[in-house]
Motif scaffolding. Structure first.
Motif, PDB file in Angstrom:
ATOM      1  N   ASN A   6      34.038 120.010  16.624  1.00 37.19           N
ATOM      2  CA  ASN A   6      34.616 119.446  15.397  1.00 37.19           C
ATOM      3  C   ASN A   6      36.132 119.666  15.396  1.00 37.19           C
ATOM      4  O   ASN A   6      36.667 120.414  14.573  1.00 37.19           O
ATOM      5  CB  ASN A   6      33.976 120.059  14.161  1.00 37.19           C
ATOM      6  N   LEU A   7      36.811 119.009  16.334  1.00 34.81           N
ATOM      7  CA  LEU A   7      38.260 119.123  16.466  1.00 34.81           C
ATOM      8  C   LEU A   7      38.896 117.742  16.404  1.00 34.81           C
ATOM      9  O   LEU A   7      38.490 116.832  17.134  1.00 34.81           O
ATOM     10  CB  LEU A   7      38.630 119.792  17.803  1.00 34.81           C
ATOM     11  N   ARG A   8      39.881 117.594  15.539  1.00 35.61           N
ATOM     12  CA  ARG A   8      40.606 116.320  15.442  1.00 35.61           C
ATOM     13  C   ARG A   8      41.511 116.150  16.661  1.00 35.61           C
ATOM     14  O   ARG A   8      42.179 117.085  17.102  1.00 35.61           O
ATOM     15  CB  ARG A   8      41.445 116.276  14.170  1.00 35.61           C
ATOM     16  N   ILE A   9      41.529 114.929  17.189  1.00 34.86           N
ATOM     17  CA  ILE A   9      42.370 114.549  18.330  1.00 34.86           C
ATOM     18  C   ILE A   9      43.215 113.362  17.909  1.00 34.86           C
ATOM     19  O   ILE A   9      42.693 112.397  17.335  1.00 34.86           O
ATOM     20  CB  ILE A   9      41.504 114.165  19.551  1.00 34.86           C
ATOM     21  N   TRP A  10      44.521 113.393  18.210  1.00 37.51           N
ATOM     22  CA  TRP A  10      45.379 112.291  17.784  1.00 37.51           C
ATOM     23  C   TRP A  10      46.515 112.083  18.786  1.00 37.51           C
ATOM     24  O   TRP A  10      46.841 112.968  19.579  1.00 37.51           O
ATOM     25  CB  TRP A  10      45.963 112.543  16.389  1.00 37.51           C
ATOM     26  N   LEU A  11      47.086 110.894  18.753  1.00 35.91           N
ATOM     27  CA  LEU A  11      48.262 110.573  19.568  1.00 35.91           C
ATOM     28  C   LEU A  11      49.114 109.543  18.854  1.00 35.91           C
ATOM     29  O   LEU A  11      48.591 108.578  18.272  1.00 35.91           O
ATOM     30  CB  LEU A  11      47.847 110.041  20.944  1.00 35.91           C
ATOM     31  N   LYS A  12      50.433 109.747  18.924  1.00 33.54           N
ATOM     32  CA  LYS A  12      51.402 108.779  18.420  1.00 33.54           C
ATOM     33  C   LYS A  12      52.214 108.225  19.591  1.00 33.54           C
ATOM     34  O   LYS A  12      52.601 108.970  20.496  1.00 33.54           O
ATOM     35  CB  LYS A  12      52.352 109.428  17.415  1.00 33.54           C
ATOM     36  N   LEU A  13      52.457 106.935  19.563  1.00 35.41           N
ATOM     37  CA  LEU A  13      53.320 106.268  20.532  1.00 35.41           C
ATOM     38  C   LEU A  13      54.590 105.847  19.817  1.00 35.41           C
ATOM     39  O   LEU A  13      54.534 105.047  18.869  1.00 35.41           O
ATOM     40  CB  LEU A  13      52.613 105.051  21.135  1.00 35.41           C
TER      41      LEU A  13
END
Length: 285
Positions: free
Chosen positions: A198-205
């Motif tokens: 239950n870990l949030r994963i994110w990426l911004k370009l």
């Protein structure tokens, strides 16, 4: 503990993050490498920290952060471990987990530049939770998998989709280019992560949110993966197991968006820190 390594490439020193302050631990006298993990290094380091906390020095503010593990024997990656990512890539899910190896020479610091290869059309990002193996093992059952986890680290499984899908042979052609495995910033011991499911994963370009997912949507959870992988590869202290990427990669956007010279990705996973890389065309390196 949240451990890191800092300094010039191939000259890194060791450190620890305490209360959001980066301290040097080079006085401990060991690198965060395979031998360290194989010989109760985490326990011995904790004793050293407990005894020397007041004497630790902060690292210079402008220090480069390197890979948090010095010399993994191998990087085992899991393909299509989120159904939404499988759908966006147009690739077929298999009955069993897809495994492939990523070249050790692809290892890269979490803030270092990433090189776009010659003849690249579709260089893409894949933010992933990775496991650091703590002891040697083969053919172990799921209920023993936790015993083999030393901790967690973030990896970006940077991929050249055209090489991977259209140049024949295995996925390795699109996965193993130099700098295609930025790792870190921190090696986080397993006691720091309450639930790896239950870990949030994110990426911004370039500042725009592109990828957002959660490990609760794994097709095959971490403990099941480790047991499964141990039937095909001998696992050793320091090995990295990267568990797959959720949807939101460049190939899945409409229109598709692949990486070009000057693009910047910033990405993170709950509890594991934030990394940031700039993409540079191979002709500009």
């Amino acid at each position: 503990m949240k451990l890191f390594r800092y300094g010039p490439l191939d000259q890194e020193k060791t450190g620890i993050l305490i209360n959001n302050i980066h301290y040097d631990t080079s006085g401990f006298g060991e690198d965060y490498d395979n031998d360290f993990l194989a010989n109760s290094g985490l326990e011995r380091l904790q004793d050293y920290i407990n005894k020397n906390l007041k004497n630790l020095n902060q690292i210079p503010a402008d220090s480069r952060i390197g890979t948090p593990i010095a010399n993994p024997r191998k990087i085992v990656c899991v393909g299509l471990n989120y159904s939404d990512h499988a759908t966006e890539t147009g690739l077929n899910q298999e009955q069993e987990p897809i495994l492939f190896l990523k070249a050790i020479s692809a290892l890269n610091g979490p803030f270092d530049d990433i090189i776009i290869p010659k003849n690249s059309y579709h260089t893409d990002w894949e933010t992933e939770l990775a496991i650091v193996i703590g002891k040697k093992g083969n053919h172990f059952p799921i209920e023993e998998s936790s015993d083999y986890i030393a901790g967690y680290v973030m990896m970006n499984d940077v991929t050249e989709r055209h090489f991977m899908k259209n140049r024949g042979g295995t996925w390795d052609k699109g996965k193993g280019y130099n700098t295609f495995a930025p790792l870190g910033p921190y090696f986080v011991t397993k006691d720091e992560i309450e639930d790896d499911g239950n870990l949030r994963i994110w990426l911004k370009l370039n500042g725009e949110l592109m990828q957002e997912g959660n490990t609760k949507n794994f097709i095959t959870p971490v403990k099941d993966l480790l047991s499964y992988i141990s039937d095909f590869f001998g696992l050793f202290p320091g090995d990295i197991i990267s568990t797959g990427s959720p949807a939101g990669t460049g190939i899945g956007h409409i229109p598709q968006r692949f990486l070009v010279d000057g693009d910047v990705i910033e990405y993170g996973i709950d509890g594991l820190g934030i990394a940031k890389n700039t993409f540079v065309d191979y002709r500009n390196t």
